[in-house]
Write an enzyme that holds these catalytic residues in place. Sequence first.
Site, PDB file in Angstrom:
ATOM      1  NE  ARG A  42       4.740   1.367  -0.861  1.00 13.74           N
ATOM      2  CZ  ARG A  42       5.542   0.940  -0.170  1.00 13.74           C
ATOM      3  NH1 ARG A  42       6.707   1.061  -0.316  1.00 13.74           N
ATOM      4  NH2 ARG A  42       5.063  -0.019   0.850  1.00 13.74           N
TER       5      ARG A  42
ATOM      6  CG  HIS B 139      20.972 -35.951  -6.968  1.00 16.05           C
ATOM      7  ND1 HIS B 139      21.350 -37.080  -6.473  1.00 16.05           N
ATOM      8  CD2 HIS B 139      22.292 -35.110  -7.433  1.00 16.05           C
ATOM      9  CE1 HIS B 139      22.815 -37.301  -6.264  1.00 16.05           C
ATOM     10  NE2 HIS B 139      23.022 -36.222  -6.893  1.00 16.05           N
TER      11      HIS B 139
ATOM     12  CE  LYS C  98      14.323 -10.092 -10.822  1.00 19.82           C
ATOM     13  NZ  LYS C  98      14.970  -9.779  -9.527  1.00 19.82           N
TER      14      LYS C  98
ATOM     15  CD  GLU D 105      17.630 -12.253  -8.859  1.00 22.54           C
ATOM     16  OE1 GLU D 105      17.168 -12.742  -7.977  1.00 22.54           O
ATOM     17  OE2 GLU D 105      17.378 -11.215  -9.311  1.00 22.54           O
TER      18      GLU D 105
ATOM     19  CD  GLU E 156      10.660 -10.742  -9.528  1.00 22.76           C
ATOM     20  OE1 GLU E 156       9.656 -10.553  -8.600  1.00 22.76           O
ATOM     21  OE2 GLU E 156      11.673 -10.370  -9.787  1.00 22.76           O
TER      22      GLU E 156
ATOM     23  CD1 TRP F 167      -0.447  -5.734  -3.691  1.00 25.64           C
ATOM     24  CD2 TRP F 167      -0.479  -6.855  -1.557  1.00 25.64           C
ATOM     25  NE1 TRP F 167      -0.169  -7.234  -3.863  1.00 25.64           N
ATOM     26  CE2 TRP F 167       0.095  -7.499  -2.489  1.00 25.64           C
ATOM     27  CE3 TRP F 167      -0.566  -7.238  -0.243  1.00 25.64           C
ATOM     28  CZ2 TRP F 167       0.361  -8.936  -2.131  1.00 25.64           C
ATOM     29  CZ3 TRP F 167      -0.185  -8.482   0.167  1.00 25.64           C
ATOM     30  CH2 TRP F 167       0.465  -9.358  -0.936  1.00 25.64           C
TER      31      TRP F 167
ATOM     32  CE  LYS G 235      11.288  -2.310  -5.705  1.00 29.37           C
ATOM     33  NZ  LYS G 235      12.241  -3.163  -6.561  1.00 29.37           N
TER      34      LYS G 235
ATOM     35  CG  ASN H  16       0.270   2.190   3.749  1.00 31.79           C
ATOM     36  OD1 ASN H  16      -0.665   2.368   3.182  1.00 31.79           O
ATOM     37  ND2 ASN H  16       1.608   2.847   3.380  1.00 31.79           N
ATOM     38  N   GLY H  17      -0.456  -1.338   6.381  1.00 31.92           N
ATOM     39  CA  GLY H  17      -0.118  -2.111   7.654  1.00 31.92           C
ATOM     40  C   GLY H  17      -1.376  -3.026   7.911  1.00 31.92           C
TER      41      GLY H  17
ATOM     42  CB  CYS I   3      -1.178  -0.020   1.176  1.00 32.45           C
ATOM     43  SG  CYS I   3      -1.783  -1.372   1.456  1.00 32.45           S
TER      44      CYS I   3
HETATM   45  C1  AGP Z   1      12.858  -9.638  -6.450  1.00 28.43           C
HETATM   46  O1  AGP Z   1      12.563  -9.065  -7.980  1.00 28.43           O
HETATM   47  C2  AGP Z   1      11.576  -9.199  -5.751  1.00 28.43           C
HETATM   48  N1  AGP Z   1      10.927  -7.901  -5.962  1.00 28.43           N
HETATM   49  C3  AGP Z   1      11.722  -9.589  -4.175  1.00 28.43           C
HETATM   50  O2  AGP Z   1      12.081 -10.776  -4.327  1.00 28.43           O
HETATM   51  C4  AGP Z   1      12.359  -8.956  -3.222  1.00 28.43           C
HETATM   52  O3  AGP Z   1      13.800  -9.031  -3.490  1.00 28.43           O
HETATM   53  C5  AGP Z   1      12.101  -9.108  -1.988  1.00 28.43           C
HETATM   54  O4  AGP Z   1      10.927  -8.938  -1.732  1.00 28.43           O
HETATM   55  C6  AGP Z   1      12.967  -8.618  -0.914  1.00 28.43           C
HETATM   56  O5  AGP Z   1      12.600  -7.329  -0.598  1.00 28.43           O
HETATM   57  P1  AGP Z   1      13.826  -6.234   0.030  1.00 28.43           P
HETATM   58  O6  AGP Z   1      14.935  -6.553  -0.624  1.00 28.43           O
HETATM   59  O7  AGP Z   1      13.228  -5.087   0.019  1.00 28.43           O
HETATM   60  O8  AGP Z   1      13.966  -6.809   1.384  1.00 28.43           O
END
Ligand code: AGP
Length: 613
Positions: free
Chosen positions: A27, A509, A490, A486, A493, A76, A608, A100-101, A2
């Site tokens: 976000r 395995h 990428k 990673e 997502e 969100w 985000k 937010n929260g 949010c």
């Molecule tokens: C990666 O592309 C994502 N956005 C996600 O995995 C992100 O790295 C994770 O939520 C951790 O966020 P932070 O580094 O702000 O703690």
Amino acid sequence: MCGIVGYVGTDQCARLLLSGLRRLEYRGYDSAGIAIADEESGEVRLCRAEGKLDKLEQAYRDEPFDGNVGLGHTRWATHGKPVESNAHPHRAGRVVLAHNGIIENYLELKEELVERGREFSSETDTEVVAHLIDEAWSNSPQLSLHEATQAALDRIEGSYALAVMATENPEELVVARNASPMVIAHGGGCAYAASDIPAVLSYTRDFIFLEDGDTAVLRREGIEVFDAEGNSTERDVKTISWDPVSAEKQGYKHFMLKEIHEQPARITDTLRGRVSVDRGEVELPELRLDEQTVQKLDKIVFVACGTSNYAAQIAKYLIEEVARIPVETDLASEFRYRNPLITDNTLAIAISQSGETADTLAAIREAGELGARTLGIVNVIESTIAREADGVIYTHAGPEIGVASTKAFTTQLAAVSMLAIKLGRLTGRLDVEEARTLIEALREVPNHMEAMLEDTSQYEQLARSYHEARSFLYLGRGHQFPIAAEGALKLKEISYIHAEGYAAGEMKHGPIALIDNEMPVVVLAPKNSVYEKVKSNLEEVKARGGRIIAIGTEGDERLETFADDIIAMPDVAEFVQPMVSALVVQLLAYYIADFKGTDIDQPRNLAKSVTVE
Ligand code: AGP
């Protein structure tokens, strides 16, 4: 997740609120709304909409209204579906607010409020806060909006950033913070509130970062901050060096692409002033670690989530290799609930771009409570992890708007590389000459990346060939294993293609069963100490008809025997290979997603900054 933006001033604020919300889109959100007080009547009007901001803007255009006090919110969904009735702001009686929260005790509060005759119009946890404030105010009309808010906050458990306004009280906005960020600013007869700096960065660069438990009253004439006990207090004003332009796309098709291209400059910023080739030293005074403390360390424990966790896994390889200190890495969400073994001689390090990820924050707090010394590797200055840890290394990635982490990741890698050298020097495992060689290699990384970014047409061709695949396998060994993971993260997502990252040696395995001529296998095979091993794994994939995309060192002709496609990366020292191969997997994912036409900067369901558990 949010986002909140708020304004009190002399200008009509609808445009400011809507453009502030645009800057918070990154976000992640699924509904949005604004509330503005009418100057003449004092009535607060709301406009809310399910879905993206275009819908809110359309709803606002259909029935426009304006005024010079208002707030906006992107939601969100956590409690209740992403529908208009659950969108913020919420109203109860005279009170209108955005949050937010998560209010953890909302169910019991809601029951109480319903018993006292309060009627709810949403499924959210937030609405209880509006009712509590309105109730406190109705019961004691002599209270100010701030005092009524304070009374309500005394009943609440959970995390919040709150912005509150009220009908017939059009002069002010009340804000509060607990475990969810909120910044405020004042200048030129206007006051601003925001959960994230980019929302109002076009208007001011001088911010007060509220602390947990703080509340504040924002008026045209100024702002007053109160601490957790309700006492009026002073908080420092901090000037942000980011310029508003750095939060714009600047001609790139997506923020993600812009941020990929920014990496050479941001890595240089992260290294600047901290590394000296001449002296073979790394200067990280913010670390606040002396030689004696480092000599006594029994281990280092990293906690992080998502991409930041892969940076932690690479840190393990680098630090153990260079400094010979045992390193463990933990997903923050697991660390919290597994009774970890921590001593006074443990160094716990949280890696987080946002510095606000709920699990990472809770994990580093837990480590601190168990006696560890704590360190944050964080991008967002004055974020909660940065403020709470005993020491902090800031990555200077600048604002990262794309949900997919790119420059935040490679600057994290620059930071952990410096940390490894620093620790190696402090433990005496690394001599000056060796340190010089590693620093030299680090400093060359931005130049190599610049060269790699000059021509990305190969990735567009690969995207054309592979975008229809239903699943990808990424393989790597040593510190290329976290890069494989990673790369898979990428891809999934932003393109919504299933992908898995595996340690190349683990392939036989289990995952080898998946390999056929439909399955693209991305193999990270730069020339390094495990190259021959990876090459054997490549042969195993080839023997089963897999479609191989090999990421290898330029000029490596041996890969041609096995690979269907080769992406060449420059011949760099093993120590810095992860930063360089990270760029390759980012570009591959980006161009495949772009070919598919997905919402790259705001992929579905993702936020985000994950500020809830
Ligand atoms: C990666 O592309 C994502 N956005 C996600 O995995 C992100 O790295 C994770 O939520 C951790 O966020 P932070 O580094 O702000 O703690």
